[in-house]
Design a protein around this motif. Structure first.
Motif, PDB file in Angstrom:
ATOM      1  N   LEU A 124       7.717 -13.616   7.738  1.00  0.00           N
ATOM      2  CA  LEU A 124       7.298 -12.149   7.354  1.00  0.00           C
ATOM      3  C   LEU A 124       5.718 -12.151   7.862  1.00  0.00           C
ATOM      4  CD1 LEU A 124       6.550  -8.803   5.799  1.00  0.00           C
ATOM      5  CD2 LEU A 124       5.805 -10.412   3.448  1.00  0.00           C
ATOM      6  N   GLN A 125       5.462 -11.047   8.548  1.00  0.00           N
ATOM      7  CA  GLN A 125       3.640 -11.233   9.438  1.00  0.00           C
ATOM      8  C   GLN A 125       2.891  -9.905   9.271  1.00  0.00           C
ATOM      9  OE1 GLN A 125       4.926 -12.121  13.475  1.00  0.00           O
ATOM     10  NE2 GLN A 125       4.549 -13.965  12.938  1.00  0.00           N
ATOM     11  N   VAL A 126       2.254  -9.347   8.280  1.00  0.00           N
ATOM     12  CA  VAL A 126       1.019  -8.958   8.005  1.00  0.00           C
ATOM     13  C   VAL A 126       0.037  -8.748   8.730  1.00  0.00           C
ATOM     14  CG1 VAL A 126       0.492  -7.769   6.377  1.00  0.00           C
ATOM     15  CG2 VAL A 126       2.446  -8.588   5.723  1.00  0.00           C
ATOM     16  N   ILE A 127      -0.471  -6.998   9.396  1.00  0.00           N
ATOM     17  CA  ILE A 127      -1.248  -7.413  11.105  1.00  0.00           C
ATOM     18  C   ILE A 127      -2.126  -6.089   9.958  1.00  0.00           C
ATOM     19  CG2 ILE A 127      -0.191  -9.361  11.860  1.00  0.00           C
ATOM     20  CD1 ILE A 127       1.073  -6.383  13.649  1.00  0.00           C
ATOM     21  N   GLY A 128      -2.885  -6.190  11.298  1.00  0.00           N
ATOM     22  CA  GLY A 128      -3.552  -5.427  11.357  1.00  0.00           C
ATOM     23  C   GLY A 128      -5.018  -4.724  10.485  1.00  0.00           C
ATOM     24  N   ASP A 129      -5.825  -3.446  11.612  1.00  0.00           N
ATOM     25  CA  ASP A 129      -7.017  -3.645  10.375  1.00  0.00           C
ATOM     26  C   ASP A 129      -6.279  -1.511  10.495  1.00  0.00           C
ATOM     27  OD1 ASP A 129      -8.798  -2.722   9.513  1.00  0.00           O
ATOM     28  OD2 ASP A 129     -10.413  -3.506  11.870  1.00  0.00           O
ATOM     29  N   PRO A 130      -6.765  -1.708   9.077  1.00  0.00           N
ATOM     30  CA  PRO A 130      -6.300  -0.655   8.099  1.00  0.00           C
ATOM     31  C   PRO A 130      -6.937   1.391   8.528  1.00  0.00           C
ATOM     32  CG  PRO A 130      -5.501  -1.823   6.758  1.00  0.00           C
ATOM     33  CD  PRO A 130      -6.721  -2.452   7.593  1.00  0.00           C
ATOM     34  N   ALA A 131      -6.463   1.618   9.673  1.00  0.00           N
ATOM     35  CA  ALA A 131      -7.614   2.944  10.226  1.00  0.00           C
ATOM     36  C   ALA A 131      -7.976   4.205   8.196  1.00  0.00           C
ATOM     37  CB  ALA A 131      -6.599   3.808  10.547  1.00  0.00           C
ATOM     38  N   ALA A 132      -6.856   3.793   7.846  1.00  0.00           N
ATOM     39  CA  ALA A 132      -7.568   5.322   6.662  1.00  0.00           C
ATOM     40  C   ALA A 132      -8.457   4.422   5.860  1.00  0.00           C
ATOM     41  CB  ALA A 132      -6.030   5.374   6.102  1.00  0.00           C
ATOM     42  N   ALA A 133      -7.810   3.778   5.208  1.00  0.00           N
ATOM     43  CA  ALA A 133      -8.409   2.350   3.840  1.00  0.00           C
ATOM     44  C   ALA A 133      -9.048   1.548   4.010  1.00  0.00           C
ATOM     45  CB  ALA A 133      -8.143   3.438   2.971  1.00  0.00           C
ATOM     46  N   ALA A 134     -10.416   0.582   3.449  1.00  0.00           N
ATOM     47  CA  ALA A 134      -9.571  -0.861   4.045  1.00  0.00           C
ATOM     48  C   ALA A 134      -9.704  -0.996   3.108  1.00  0.00           C
ATOM     49  CB  ALA A 134     -11.974  -0.879   4.202  1.00  0.00           C
ATOM     50  N   VAL A 135      -9.276  -3.078   3.106  1.00  0.00           N
ATOM     51  CA  VAL A 135      -9.053  -3.281   2.490  1.00  0.00           C
ATOM     52  C   VAL A 135      -9.629  -4.256   1.176  1.00  0.00           C
ATOM     53  CG1 VAL A 135      -6.473  -5.593   2.218  1.00  0.00           C
ATOM     54  CG2 VAL A 135      -6.205  -3.221   3.633  1.00  0.00           C
ATOM     55  N   ASP A 136      -9.351  -4.217   0.167  1.00  0.00           N
ATOM     56  CA  ASP A 136     -10.691  -4.864  -0.284  1.00  0.00           C
ATOM     57  C   ASP A 136      -9.314  -6.272  -1.492  1.00  0.00           C
ATOM     58  OD1 ASP A 136     -13.212  -4.877  -1.946  1.00  0.00           O
ATOM     59  OD2 ASP A 136     -11.601  -5.554  -3.653  1.00  0.00           O
ATOM     60  N   THR A 137      -8.278  -6.238  -1.620  1.00  0.00           N
ATOM     61  CA  THR A 137      -7.414  -7.720  -2.553  1.00  0.00           C
ATOM     62  C   THR A 137      -5.956  -7.750  -2.041  1.00  0.00           C
ATOM     63  OG1 THR A 137      -9.165  -7.298  -4.309  1.00  0.00           O
ATOM     64  CG2 THR A 137      -7.376  -8.383  -4.545  1.00  0.00           C
ATOM     65  N   VAL A 138      -5.881  -8.836  -1.673  1.00  0.00           N
ATOM     66  CA  VAL A 138      -4.329  -8.866  -1.354  1.00  0.00           C
ATOM     67  C   VAL A 138      -3.866  -9.891  -2.280  1.00  0.00           C
ATOM     68  CG1 VAL A 138      -2.788 -10.324   0.192  1.00  0.00           C
ATOM     69  CG2 VAL A 138      -4.503  -8.277   1.454  1.00  0.00           C
ATOM     70  N   ASP A 154      -4.755  -3.756  -2.035  1.00  0.00           N
ATOM     71  CA  ASP A 154      -5.525  -2.363  -2.398  1.00  0.00           C
ATOM     72  C   ASP A 154      -6.419  -2.356  -2.006  1.00  0.00           C
ATOM     73  OD1 ASP A 154      -3.740  -2.606  -4.809  1.00  0.00           O
ATOM     74  OD2 ASP A 154      -3.615  -4.935  -5.021  1.00  0.00           O
ATOM     75  N   ASP A 155      -7.117  -1.382  -2.613  1.00  0.00           N
ATOM     76  CA  ASP A 155      -8.501  -0.299  -2.117  1.00  0.00           C
ATOM     77  C   ASP A 155      -9.250  -0.595  -3.042  1.00  0.00           C
ATOM     78  OD1 ASP A 155     -10.199  -0.011  -1.379  1.00  0.00           O
ATOM     79  OD2 ASP A 155     -10.078   2.856  -0.428  1.00  0.00           O
ATOM     80  N   ASP A 156      -9.883  -2.335  -3.867  1.00  0.00           N
ATOM     81  CA  ASP A 156     -10.407  -1.283  -5.107  1.00  0.00           C
ATOM     82  C   ASP A 156     -11.903  -0.458  -5.027  1.00  0.00           C
ATOM     83  OD1 ASP A 156      -8.628  -3.319  -6.387  1.00  0.00           O
ATOM     84  OD2 ASP A 156      -9.662  -5.401  -6.098  1.00  0.00           O
ATOM     85  N   ALA A 157     -12.583  -0.473  -4.295  1.00  0.00           N
ATOM     86  CA  ALA A 157     -13.475   0.103  -4.278  1.00  0.00           C
ATOM     87  C   ALA A 157     -13.429   1.464  -3.838  1.00  0.00           C
ATOM     88  CB  ALA A 157     -14.311  -0.315  -2.209  1.00  0.00           C
ATOM     89  N   ASP A 158     -12.303   2.602  -3.566  1.00  0.00           N
ATOM     90  CA  ASP A 158     -11.621   3.512  -4.025  1.00  0.00           C
ATOM     91  C   ASP A 158     -10.258   3.631  -4.599  1.00  0.00           C
ATOM     92  OD1 ASP A 158     -11.546   6.222  -3.717  1.00  0.00           O
ATOM     93  OD2 ASP A 158     -11.477   6.253  -1.739  1.00  0.00           O
ATOM     94  N   PRO A 159     -10.161   3.660  -5.636  1.00  0.00           N
ATOM     95  CA  PRO A 159      -8.922   3.436  -6.188  1.00  0.00           C
ATOM     96  C   PRO A 159      -8.059   5.217  -6.169  1.00  0.00           C
ATOM     97  CG  PRO A 159     -10.227   3.150  -7.584  1.00  0.00           C
ATOM     98  CD  PRO A 159     -11.266   3.271  -6.731  1.00  0.00           C
ATOM     99  N   ALA A 181     -10.110  -8.730   4.475  1.00  0.00           N
ATOM    100  CA  ALA A 181      -9.801  -8.224   3.342  1.00  0.00           C
ATOM    101  C   ALA A 181     -10.773  -8.759   2.618  1.00  0.00           C
ATOM    102  CB  ALA A 181      -9.148  -8.255   2.453  1.00  0.00           C
ATOM    103  N   ASN A 182     -11.728  -8.336   1.570  1.00  0.00           N
ATOM    104  CA  ASN A 182     -12.800  -8.808   0.827  1.00  0.00           C
ATOM    105  C   ASN A 182     -12.215 -10.451   0.062  1.00  0.00           C
ATOM    106  OD1 ASN A 182     -14.834  -7.648   1.254  1.00  0.00           O
ATOM    107  ND2 ASN A 182     -14.215  -6.183  -0.086  1.00  0.00           N
ATOM    108  N   ASN A 183     -10.565 -10.007  -0.718  1.00  0.00           N
ATOM    109  CA  ASN A 183     -10.435 -11.474  -1.658  1.00  0.00           C
ATOM    110  C   ASN A 183      -8.738 -11.432  -1.471  1.00  0.00           C
ATOM    111  OD1 ASN A 183     -12.238 -11.449  -4.030  1.00  0.00           O
ATOM    112  ND2 ASN A 183     -12.580  -9.343  -3.403  1.00  0.00           N
ATOM    113  N   LEU A 184      -8.343 -12.513  -1.521  1.00  0.00           N
ATOM    114  CA  LEU A 184      -7.256 -12.972  -1.679  1.00  0.00           C
ATOM    115  C   LEU A 184      -7.142 -14.031  -2.268  1.00  0.00           C
ATOM    116  CD1 LEU A 184      -4.098 -13.768  -0.271  1.00  0.00           C
ATOM    117  CD2 LEU A 184      -5.394 -15.314   0.843  1.00  0.00           C
ATOM    118  N   ILE A 185      -5.956 -13.268  -3.582  1.00  0.00           N
ATOM    119  CA  ILE A 185      -5.702 -13.729  -4.473  1.00  0.00           C
ATOM    120  C   ILE A 185      -4.247 -14.742  -5.086  1.00  0.00           C
ATOM    121  CG2 ILE A 185      -5.248 -13.404  -7.236  1.00  0.00           C
ATOM    122  CD1 ILE A 185      -7.082 -10.841  -6.913  1.00  0.00           C
ATOM    123  N   VAL A 186      -4.155 -15.921  -5.398  1.00  0.00           N
ATOM    124  CA  VAL A 186      -2.825 -16.514  -5.416  1.00  0.00           C
ATOM    125  C   VAL A 186      -2.304 -16.851  -6.621  1.00  0.00           C
ATOM    126  CG1 VAL A 186      -1.338 -18.181  -4.152  1.00  0.00           C
ATOM    127  CG2 VAL A 186      -3.287 -17.311  -3.214  1.00  0.00           C
TER     128      VAL A 186
END
Length: 335
Positions: A124-138, A154-159, A181-186
């Motif tokens: 599984l590969q997840v790529i790209g820079d989302p155009a519509a909303a920034a990713v805050d947390t993976v 998730d876009d935590d900055a804009d729920p 993204a700002n955060n990666l949570i494992v």
């Protein structure tokens, strides 16, 4: 073009794309025993109806190359469009060494995805820079079985944007994510976990160094372009080993939470081999603080709910270790 609409009941479409010319076949839960075929459909679109509706995309026994974006699924050059009224997207690649690429650049993927890689080694590969909303947390959560887990963006900055990507998988081997993204949570499990953070192989979808996090024998996640790595060990007597001689592109800090019970979690922090990088423990509360890499050769490691810390250096690097006191009365015992 081909457009298939669902009914007022719960619909399940099982679609098998079969050729670059956009050929394929499908069955429909409301038409049992009937297999529909289509040829040269420039646009094959499946819409749900009024019920709870799912679109399943099926591969074959060979190695499938599957790409998902905000509106389509491409299987070996044959494209299916998921339209309106659907509640879930399933991807089942069956046999073969399959690669599923989720491209977030065109925008938010509106459907939760369930992926079954089937037999063999599947990536599984997840790529790209989302155009519509920034990713805050993976967020990457392993289990409950060895080849199962969940990945969300998730876009935590804009729920109001909701979940940008929700991905459940089984029968999958490695996971790779290069989305900024700002955060990666494992997240670990409630068992006694051995969690290891090390250097990833890199290359492929990655530009620059990568990090690799493993939890016991579960599937690893390789990453870069994340500002903060957060490791949540959860319950159990956990050992978390931080040992990466490089810095993944974009990474500034690492945080480790040992979780419960508050008596038995160990954090191991390794210095940079070949460099003089003193490590100093800066306590902030009981079981919490920061392991400071004084010369900033590697990211500092914050910790919480951690009972034992091992600092590992190399004799030939002439490294020092230290523990700072707090503003209160401290008892230090040296053995």
């Amino acid at each position: 073009s081909l457009t298939v609409d669902g009914t007022a009941d719960n619909d399940t479409f099982n679609v098998t794309p079969t050729g670059i010319g956009n050929d394929g076949s499908f069955d429909h839960s409301q038409s049992p025993g009937i297999l529909f075929s289509y040829d040269n459909a420039a646009d094959a679109t499946f819409n749900g109806g009024l019920g709870v509706d799912e679109l399943n995309i099926l591969g074959d026994a060979d190695a499938d190359l599957v790409t998902v974006n905000a509106t389509t699924v491409d299987v070996d050059g044959s494209t299916v469009t998921f339209g309106t009224g659907l509640e879930a997207l399933g991807i089942h690649t069956l046999g073969g060494d399959d690669t599923l690429t989720v491209d977030t650049a065109p925008g938010q993927i509106p459907l939760p995805i369930n992926y079954d890689g089937g037999d063999n080694a599947d990536l599984l590969q997840v790529i790209g820079d989302p155009a519509a909303a920034a990713v805050d947390t993976v967020t990457y959560t392993v289990g409950p079985q060895v080849q199962e887990g969940k990945l969300t963006h998730d876009d935590d900055a804009d729920p109001s944007n909701g979940v940008l990507l929700s991905f459940d998988f089984e029968n999958l081997e490695p996971v790779q994510d290069n989305v900024v993204a700002n955060n990666l949570i494992v997240n670990g499990t409630n068992a006694d976990n051995a969690i290891n953070y090390s250097a990833g192989v890199g290359g492929g979808i990655f530009a620059g160094p990568t990090g690799l996090v493993s939890v016991d024998g579960f599937e690893t996640i390789e990453f870069n372009n994340k500002l903060i790595l957060n490791i949540n060990a959860a319950a159990g007597d956990d050992v978390i080993n931080i040992n990466n001689n490089s810095i993944p592109t974009g990474l500034l800090n690492i945080n480790v939470d040992g979780g419960d019970p508050t008596a038995s979690d160990k954090l191991i922090v390794n210095g940079l081999a070949g460099a003089n990088d003193p490590l100093v423990v800066l306590p902030t509360a009981q079981g919490a603080g920061v392991v400071d890499n004084i010369n900033n050769f590697l990211p500092d490691v914050g910790y919480a709910n951690t009972e034992t810390i091992d600092l590992v250096g190399q004799i030939g690097d002439f490294e020092g270790f230290g523990v700072d006191g707090t503003a209160n009365f401290d008892l230090m015992i040296y053995n």
